[in-house]
Design a protein around this motif. Structure first.
Motif, PDB file in Angstrom:
ATOM      1  N   ARG A 122      -9.107  -4.700  -2.848  1.00 17.90           N
ATOM      2  CA  ARG A 122      -8.009  -5.625  -3.176  1.00 17.90           C
ATOM      3  C   ARG A 122      -6.886  -4.887  -3.894  1.00 17.90           C
ATOM      4  O   ARG A 122      -5.699  -5.095  -3.595  1.00 17.90           O
ATOM      5  N   ALA A 123      -7.261  -4.041  -4.860  1.00 16.79           N
ATOM      6  CA  ALA A 123      -6.245  -3.283  -5.598  1.00 16.79           C
ATOM      7  C   ALA A 123      -5.497  -2.342  -4.652  1.00 16.79           C
ATOM      8  O   ALA A 123      -4.259  -2.222  -4.740  1.00 16.79           O
ATOM      9  N   LEU A 124      -6.188  -1.701  -3.731  1.00 14.85           N
ATOM     10  CA  LEU A 124      -5.557  -0.795  -2.773  1.00 14.85           C
ATOM     11  C   LEU A 124      -4.619  -1.559  -1.839  1.00 14.85           C
ATOM     12  O   LEU A 124      -3.495  -1.102  -1.566  1.00 14.85           O
ATOM     13  N   ARG A 125      -5.063  -2.714  -1.336  1.00 18.97           N
ATOM     14  CA  ARG A 125      -4.192  -3.534  -0.478  1.00 18.97           C
ATOM     15  C   ARG A 125      -2.927  -3.948  -1.218  1.00 18.97           C
ATOM     16  O   ARG A 125      -1.823  -3.926  -0.658  1.00 18.97           O
ATOM     17  N   SER A 126      -3.094  -4.334  -2.468  1.00 18.39           N
ATOM     18  CA  SER A 126      -1.940  -4.740  -3.264  1.00 18.39           C
ATOM     19  C   SER A 126      -0.963  -3.567  -3.428  1.00 18.39           C
ATOM     20  O   SER A 126       0.254  -3.737  -3.281  1.00 18.39           O
ATOM     21  N   HIS A 127      -1.498  -2.397  -3.708  1.00 18.04           N
ATOM     22  CA  HIS A 127      -0.643  -1.215  -3.868  1.00 18.04           C
ATOM     23  C   HIS A 127       0.055  -0.876  -2.555  1.00 18.04           C
ATOM     24  O   HIS A 127       1.265  -0.566  -2.549  1.00 18.04           O
ATOM     25  N   VAL A 128      -0.674  -0.912  -1.443  1.00 14.13           N
ATOM     26  CA  VAL A 128      -0.064  -0.612  -0.133  1.00 14.13           C
ATOM     27  C   VAL A 128       1.030  -1.634   0.176  1.00 14.13           C
ATOM     28  O   VAL A 128       2.114  -1.282   0.676  1.00 14.13           O
ATOM     29  N   GLN A 129       0.754  -2.895  -0.106  1.00 13.42           N
ATOM     30  CA  GLN A 129       1.761  -3.933   0.150  1.00 13.42           C
ATOM     31  C   GLN A 129       3.015  -3.693  -0.688  1.00 13.42           C
ATOM     32  O   GLN A 129       4.140  -3.854  -0.195  1.00 13.42           O
ATOM     33  N   GLN A 130       2.854  -3.298  -1.917  1.00 14.17           N
ATOM     34  CA  GLN A 130       4.006  -2.991  -2.765  1.00 14.17           C
ATOM     35  C   GLN A 130       4.802  -1.820  -2.184  1.00 14.17           C
ATOM     36  O   GLN A 130       6.042  -1.861  -2.161  1.00 14.17           O
ATOM     37  N   GLU A 131       4.109  -0.807  -1.702  1.00 13.23           N
ATOM     38  CA  GLU A 131       4.788   0.340  -1.107  1.00 13.23           C
ATOM     39  C   GLU A 131       5.524  -0.054   0.180  1.00 13.23           C
ATOM     40  O   GLU A 131       6.644   0.401   0.437  1.00 13.23           O
ATOM     41  N   VAL A 132       4.905  -0.904   0.997  1.00 13.89           N
ATOM     42  CA  VAL A 132       5.551  -1.375   2.232  1.00 13.89           C
ATOM     43  C   VAL A 132       6.794  -2.192   1.876  1.00 13.89           C
ATOM     44  O   VAL A 132       7.838  -2.057   2.523  1.00 13.89           O
ATOM     45  N   ASP A 133       6.667  -3.040   0.868  1.00  9.71           N
ATOM     46  CA  ASP A 133       7.831  -3.843   0.441  1.00  9.71           C
ATOM     47  C   ASP A 133       8.974  -2.940  -0.033  1.00  9.71           C
ATOM     48  O   ASP A 133      10.141  -3.181   0.286  1.00  9.71           O
ATOM     49  N   LYS A 134       8.632  -1.915  -0.777  1.00  4.47           N
ATOM     50  CA  LYS A 134       9.654  -0.973  -1.237  1.00  4.47           C
ATOM     51  C   LYS A 134      10.306  -0.271  -0.045  1.00  4.47           C
ATOM     52  O   LYS A 134      11.528  -0.067  -0.017  1.00  4.47           O
TER      53      LYS A 134
END
Length: 160
Positions: A122-134
């Motif tokens: 979950r933490a990794l998905r959240s981090h990846v999603q933040q990077e994709v959003d950026k």
């Protein structure tokens, strides 16, 4: 050849009755096979001789020397030894209980590891999603800058 009685057999063999009946403290083994049969036969002969012999009077002396008969004390009955099957069964039951306890412990560890892994995912998905959003924000900003640059450069490339 005349029939020999037990005292005569003992005298000729040099074996006394107590020596025949006394058990050793080292092993307390019972004779087996022909020796046991021979001793049992001697005991029956002796018992028959004593039953046939007339009762002696106190003043009458013995005609020949006879050894004193000593009866051994009755050994205490040994408690029944645990059977090997019972020991094997007890060992298997103990091993089964240990394996069940280990299985429960491993199952709880497995559940804990699954929970930790799910949290990490979950933490990794959240981090990846933040990077994709950026990255999306950067693309949008890039497109905006490109559009502005084209708009500014358009008068330069128009014919006059």
């Amino acid at each position: 050849m005349p029939a020999l009685n037990r005292p005569e057999i003992r005298r000729r063999c040099g074996v006394s009755d107590p020596a025949l009946k006394t058990q050793t403290t080292a092993g307390a083994r019972q004779p087996s096979g022909p020796l046991q049969d021979w001793l049992a036969t001697l005991s029956r002969i002796d018992a028959a001789d004593q039953a046939r012999a007339p009762a002696r009077r106190p003043g009458e002396g013995q005609s020949a020397w006879e050894p004193r008969i000593v009866t051994p004390a009755e050994p205490e009955p040994e408690p029944p030894a645990p059977r090997a099957d019972d020991d094997d069964l007890a060992a298997l039951m103990a091993e089964n209980m240990m394996l069940k306890a280990r299985l429960r412990q491993e199952t709880s560890r497995y559940d804990e590891l699954q929970a930790m892994l799910a949290d990490e995912l979950r933490a990794l998905r959240s981090h990846v999603q933040q990077e994709v959003d950026k990255a999306e924000e950067l693309r949008a900003e890039r497109d905006l800058w490109m559009a502005r640059a084209e708009a500014l450069a358009q008068p330069l490339f128009q014919r006059r």
